[in-house]
Write a protein that holds these residues in place. Structure first.
Motif, PDB file in Angstrom:
ATOM      1  N   VAL A  72       0.841  -1.205   0.000  1.00 27.50           N
ATOM      2  CA  VAL A  72       0.000   0.000   0.000  1.00 27.50           C
ATOM      3  C   VAL A  72       0.874   1.252   0.000  1.00 27.50           C
ATOM      4  CG1 VAL A  72      -1.614   1.340   1.416  1.00 27.50           C
ATOM      5  CG2 VAL A  72      -2.033  -1.077   1.016  1.00 27.50           C
ATOM      6  N   LYS A  73       1.931   1.249   0.800  1.00 30.17           N
ATOM      7  CA  LYS A  73       2.832   2.410   0.842  1.00 30.17           C
ATOM      8  C   LYS A  73       3.455   2.662  -0.534  1.00 30.17           C
ATOM      9  CE  LYS A  73       4.715   1.388   5.265  1.00 30.17           C
ATOM     10  NZ  LYS A  73       5.926   1.414   6.094  1.00 30.17           N
ATOM     11  N   PHE A  74       3.840   1.569  -1.204  1.00 30.13           N
ATOM     12  CA  PHE A  74       4.430   1.731  -2.535  1.00 30.13           C
ATOM     13  C   PHE A  74       3.402   2.260  -3.524  1.00 30.13           C
ATOM     14  CE2 PHE A  74       5.398   0.174  -6.792  1.00 30.13           C
ATOM     15  CZ  PHE A  74       6.686   0.655  -6.963  1.00 30.13           C
ATOM     16  N   ARG A  75       2.192   1.698  -3.509  1.00 29.66           N
ATOM     17  CA  ARG A  75       1.152   2.083  -4.471  1.00 29.66           C
ATOM     18  C   ARG A  75       0.698   3.528  -4.289  1.00 29.66           C
ATOM     19  NH1 ARG A  75       2.190  -1.415  -8.136  1.00 29.66           N
ATOM     20  NH2 ARG A  75       1.696  -3.555  -7.631  1.00 29.66           N
ATOM     21  N   ARG A  76       0.679   4.026  -3.053  1.00 28.56           N
ATOM     22  CA  ARG A  76       0.226   5.412  -2.876  1.00 28.56           C
ATOM     23  C   ARG A  76       1.358   6.422  -3.068  1.00 28.56           C
ATOM     24  NH1 ARG A  76      -0.954   5.142   3.517  1.00 28.56           N
ATOM     25  NH2 ARG A  76       1.215   5.317   4.143  1.00 28.56           N
ATOM     26  N   GLY A  77       2.599   5.931  -3.282  1.00 26.42           N
ATOM     27  CA  GLY A  77       3.686   6.811  -3.636  1.00 26.42           C
ATOM     28  C   GLY A  77       4.593   7.231  -2.496  1.00 26.42           C
TER      29      GLY A  77
END
Length: 146
Positions: free
Chosen positions: A137-142
């Protein structure tokens, strides 16, 4: 009080507590065998039918699969951590790590669904799935955009 040795198959005579009053003869072996071979019935007080734990071999293999997926997820988390610390990699280079973490999160949750809430393996699967999910999730939201 006199204690006599009992021989195999010897009957024990019960006493009601009064001297000279003998009760019925009890053969423990036959009583035990009758209870072991009796059909399972509900407890007369609570009405609950006792369930025995599932000694299925499928559960053992499921537990091993759960441990294998957990080890794989932790290994991928370590590789992902090393990749994040490498400043030469772009977010596009990190995509394979994140995709594998997403797949492992789903696998962890699938295996987790077969266990009870208080099972120690289920608790471990929950924890590892939480970490893998949060990292994706951290990666996907940037959060890791450079």
């Amino acid at each position: 009080m006199k204690i006599n040795e009992l021989q195999h198959g010897q009957l024990i005579r019960g006493r009601s507590g009064k001297s000279g009053d003998t009760g019925s003869t009890i053969d423990f072996r036959s009583l035990l065998e009758s209870k072991l071979h009796a059909p399972v019935s509900a407890d007369p007080v609570s009405g609950v039918v006792p369930i025995s734990p599932m000694p299925e071999e499928g559960m053992a293999s499921l537990r091993l699969d759960g441990l294998a997926v957990t080890e794989s997820a932790i290994e991928h988390l370590e590789q992902y951590s090393a990749a994040l610390s490498d400043t030469t990699l772009s977010p596009r280079d990190l995509e394979p790590f994140v995709s594998s973490l997403e797949e492992e999160t789903l696998a962890l949750l699938e295996i987790r669904s077969h266990f009870s809430e208080d099972d120690t393996l289920a608790i471990l699967l929950d924890r590892v799935a939480t970490v893998t999910y949060l990292e994706t999730v951290k990666f996907r939201r940037g959060d890791y955009s450079f």
